[in-house]
Design a protein around this motif. Structure first.
Motif, PDB file in Angstrom:
ATOM      1  N   SER A  88       0.839  -1.204   0.000  1.00  0.00           N
ATOM      2  CA  SER A  88       0.000   0.000   0.000  1.00  0.00           C
ATOM      3  C   SER A  88       0.870   1.248   0.000  1.00  0.00           C
ATOM      4  O   SER A  88       2.010   1.227   0.462  1.00  0.00           O
ATOM      5  CB  SER A  88      -0.922   0.021   1.226  1.00  0.00           C
ATOM      6  N   ALA A  89       0.310   2.332  -0.513  1.00  0.00           N
ATOM      7  CA  ALA A  89       1.042   3.599  -0.566  1.00  0.00           C
ATOM      8  C   ALA A  89       1.293   4.135   0.838  1.00  0.00           C
ATOM      9  O   ALA A  89       2.346   4.719   1.109  1.00  0.00           O
ATOM     10  CB  ALA A  89       0.272   4.617  -1.393  1.00  0.00           C
ATOM     11  N   SER A  90       0.333   3.939   1.740  1.00  0.00           N
ATOM     12  CA  SER A  90       0.522   4.442   3.104  1.00  0.00           C
ATOM     13  C   SER A  90       1.675   3.718   3.798  1.00  0.00           C
ATOM     14  O   SER A  90       2.425   4.318   4.557  1.00  0.00           O
ATOM     15  CB  SER A  90      -0.759   4.322   3.921  1.00  0.00           C
ATOM     16  N   GLU A  91       1.821   2.423   3.525  1.00  0.00           N
ATOM     17  CA  GLU A  91       2.943   1.659   4.087  1.00  0.00           C
ATOM     18  C   GLU A  91       4.265   2.222   3.582  1.00  0.00           C
ATOM     19  O   GLU A  91       5.210   2.406   4.337  1.00  0.00           O
ATOM     20  CB  GLU A  91       2.818   0.189   3.687  1.00  0.00           C
ATOM     21  N   LEU A  92       4.315   2.534   2.295  1.00  0.00           N
ATOM     22  CA  LEU A  92       5.535   3.060   1.698  1.00  0.00           C
ATOM     23  C   LEU A  92       5.846   4.470   2.206  1.00  0.00           C
ATOM     24  O   LEU A  92       7.002   4.789   2.491  1.00  0.00           O
ATOM     25  CB  LEU A  92       5.412   3.073   0.176  1.00  0.00           C
ATOM     26  N   SER A  93       4.827   5.294   2.348  1.00  0.00           N
ATOM     27  CA  SER A  93       5.064   6.673   2.788  1.00  0.00           C
ATOM     28  C   SER A  93       5.606   6.721   4.212  1.00  0.00           C
ATOM     29  O   SER A  93       6.324   7.648   4.575  1.00  0.00           O
ATOM     30  CB  SER A  93       3.790   7.505   2.676  1.00  0.00           C
ATOM     31  N   LYS A  94       5.287   5.733   5.024  1.00  0.00           N
ATOM     32  CA  LYS A  94       5.802   5.688   6.399  1.00  0.00           C
ATOM     33  C   LYS A  94       7.274   5.303   6.438  1.00  0.00           C
ATOM     34  O   LYS A  94       7.933   5.465   7.449  1.00  0.00           O
ATOM     35  CB  LYS A  94       4.981   4.712   7.233  1.00  0.00           C
ATOM     36  N   LYS A  95       7.783   4.779   5.339  1.00  0.00           N
ATOM     37  CA  LYS A  95       9.173   4.338   5.294  1.00  0.00           C
ATOM     38  C   LYS A  95      10.132   5.416   4.815  1.00  0.00           C
ATOM     39  O   LYS A  95      11.310   5.161   4.655  1.00  0.00           O
ATOM     40  CB  LYS A  95       9.294   3.107   4.393  1.00  0.00           C
ATOM     41  N   ILE A  96       9.647   6.626   4.568  1.00  0.00           N
ATOM     42  CA  ILE A  96      10.530   7.712   4.148  1.00  0.00           C
ATOM     43  C   ILE A  96      11.266   8.227   5.377  1.00  0.00           C
ATOM     44  O   ILE A  96      10.653   8.731   6.312  1.00  0.00           O
ATOM     45  CB  ILE A  96       9.748   8.849   3.463  1.00  0.00           C
ATOM     46  N   SER A  97      12.587   8.086   5.379  1.00  0.00           N
ATOM     47  CA  SER A  97      13.391   8.545   6.516  1.00  0.00           C
ATOM     48  C   SER A  97      13.762  10.016   6.323  1.00  0.00           C
ATOM     49  O   SER A  97      13.527  10.601   5.263  1.00  0.00           O
ATOM     50  CB  SER A  97      14.662   7.707   6.614  1.00  0.00           C
ATOM     51  N   VAL A  98      14.375  10.587   7.335  1.00  0.00           N
ATOM     52  CA  VAL A  98      14.842  11.975   7.230  1.00  0.00           C
ATOM     53  C   VAL A  98      15.876  12.086   6.110  1.00  0.00           C
ATOM     54  O   VAL A  98      15.869  13.036   5.328  1.00  0.00           O
ATOM     55  CB  VAL A  98      15.422  12.461   8.578  1.00  0.00           C
ATOM     56  N   GLY A  99      16.735  11.091   6.008  1.00  0.00           N
ATOM     57  CA  GLY A  99      17.727  11.083   4.931  1.00  0.00           C
ATOM     58  C   GLY A  99      17.083  11.040   3.560  1.00  0.00           C
ATOM     59  O   GLY A  99      17.501  11.737   2.641  1.00  0.00           O
ATOM     60  N   ASP A 100      16.029  10.200   3.420  1.00  0.00           N
ATOM     61  CA  ASP A 100      15.297  10.139   2.153  1.00  0.00           C
ATOM     62  C   ASP A 100      14.686  11.500   1.832  1.00  0.00           C
ATOM     63  O   ASP A 100      14.722  11.947   0.689  1.00  0.00           O
ATOM     64  CB  ASP A 100      14.167   9.099   2.222  1.00  0.00           C
ATOM     65  N   ALA A 101      14.105  12.136   2.845  1.00  0.00           N
ATOM     66  CA  ALA A 101      13.471  13.442   2.636  1.00  0.00           C
ATOM     67  C   ALA A 101      14.492  14.468   2.161  1.00  0.00           C
ATOM     68  O   ALA A 101      14.217  15.245   1.231  1.00  0.00           O
ATOM     69  CB  ALA A 101      12.807  13.912   3.930  1.00  0.00           C
ATOM     70  N   LEU A 102      15.656  14.467   2.753  1.00  0.00           N
ATOM     71  CA  LEU A 102      16.707  15.413   2.334  1.00  0.00           C
ATOM     72  C   LEU A 102      17.180  15.109   0.922  1.00  0.00           C
ATOM     73  O   LEU A 102      17.410  16.033   0.137  1.00  0.00           O
ATOM     74  CB  LEU A 102      17.874  15.375   3.315  1.00  0.00           C
ATOM     75  N   ASP A 103      17.296  13.832   0.598  1.00  0.00           N
ATOM     76  CA  ASP A 103      17.683  13.452  -0.757  1.00  0.00           C
ATOM     77  C   ASP A 103      16.646  13.917  -1.779  1.00  0.00           C
ATOM     78  O   ASP A 103      16.992  14.396  -2.865  1.00  0.00           O
ATOM     79  CB  ASP A 103      17.875  11.943  -0.876  1.00  0.00           C
ATOM     80  N   LEU A 104      15.362  13.778  -1.440  1.00  0.00           N
ATOM     81  CA  LEU A 104      14.303  14.215  -2.356  1.00  0.00           C
ATOM     82  C   LEU A 104      14.408  15.697  -2.636  1.00  0.00           C
ATOM     83  O   LEU A 104      14.270  16.146  -3.779  1.00  0.00           O
ATOM     84  CB  LEU A 104      12.912  13.929  -1.747  1.00  0.00           C
ATOM     85  N   LEU A 105      14.649  16.474  -1.616  1.00  0.00           N
ATOM     86  CA  LEU A 105      14.711  17.931  -1.779  1.00  0.00           C
ATOM     87  C   LEU A 105      16.008  18.385  -2.434  1.00  0.00           C
ATOM     88  O   LEU A 105      16.035  19.382  -3.137  1.00  0.00           O
ATOM     89  CB  LEU A 105      14.529  18.616  -0.431  1.00  0.00           C
ATOM     90  N   GLU A 106      17.080  17.650  -2.204  1.00  0.00           N
ATOM     91  CA  GLU A 106      18.361  17.998  -2.805  1.00  0.00           C
ATOM     92  C   GLU A 106      18.314  17.887  -4.314  1.00  0.00           C
ATOM     93  O   GLU A 106      18.928  18.664  -5.024  1.00  0.00           O
ATOM     94  CB  GLU A 106      19.454  17.102  -2.244  1.00  0.00           C
ATOM     95  N   LYS A 107      17.562  16.928  -4.809  1.00  0.00           N
ATOM     96  CA  LYS A 107      17.459  16.703  -6.256  1.00  0.00           C
ATOM     97  C   LYS A 107      16.686  17.800  -6.953  1.00  0.00           C
ATOM     98  O   LYS A 107      16.736  17.926  -8.161  1.00  0.00           O
ATOM     99  CB  LYS A 107      16.826  15.339  -6.525  1.00  0.00           C
TER     100      LYS A 107
END
Length: 108
Positions: A88-107
């Motif tokens: 499920s998408a909700s399961e996946l969205s809970k797996k976004i770590s702080v590092g993932d979030a920073l990587d998303l914004l860095e791109k």
């Protein structure tokens, strides 16, 4: 942030200011974590009146709002791109770590 983390930081900051022989005024909003019981010598706390954040912190309306909107779009793209490998998408969205979030914004 919790009140215990805030108080620990505040006590350490007060010690640092005392060692440097500096006085410091710290302006705070009414976040629940800003409660403290420490006796401070070189740091004075000034609490903003309740319900004034939107008037006294204009960045909340402009820069921060745009930043949050951009982050949400990046996070949604991240979730959609990885939906095939997850139940499920909700399961996946809970797996976004702080590092993932920073990587998303860095791109961006």
């Amino acid at each position: 942030m919790t009140s215990s983390i805030f108080e620990e930081w505040l006590v350490n900051f007060d010690k640092k200011m005392r060692n440097q022989a500096r006085k410091f005024l710290l302006v705070l909003d009414n976040a629940t974590c800003h409660v403290h019981g420490a006796q401070l010598k070189n740091v004075k706390l000034l609490f903003l009146p309740p319900n004034t954040t939107s008037k006294l912190q204009p960045l909340d309306h402009g820069v921060i709002k745009c930043f949050k909107m951009e982050y949400r779009q990046c996070a949604l793209r991240h979730v959609i791109a990885r939906m095939d490998g997850c139940e499920s998408a909700s399961e996946l969205s809970k797996k976004i770590s702080v590092g993932d979030a920073l990587d998303l914004l860095e791109k961006k």
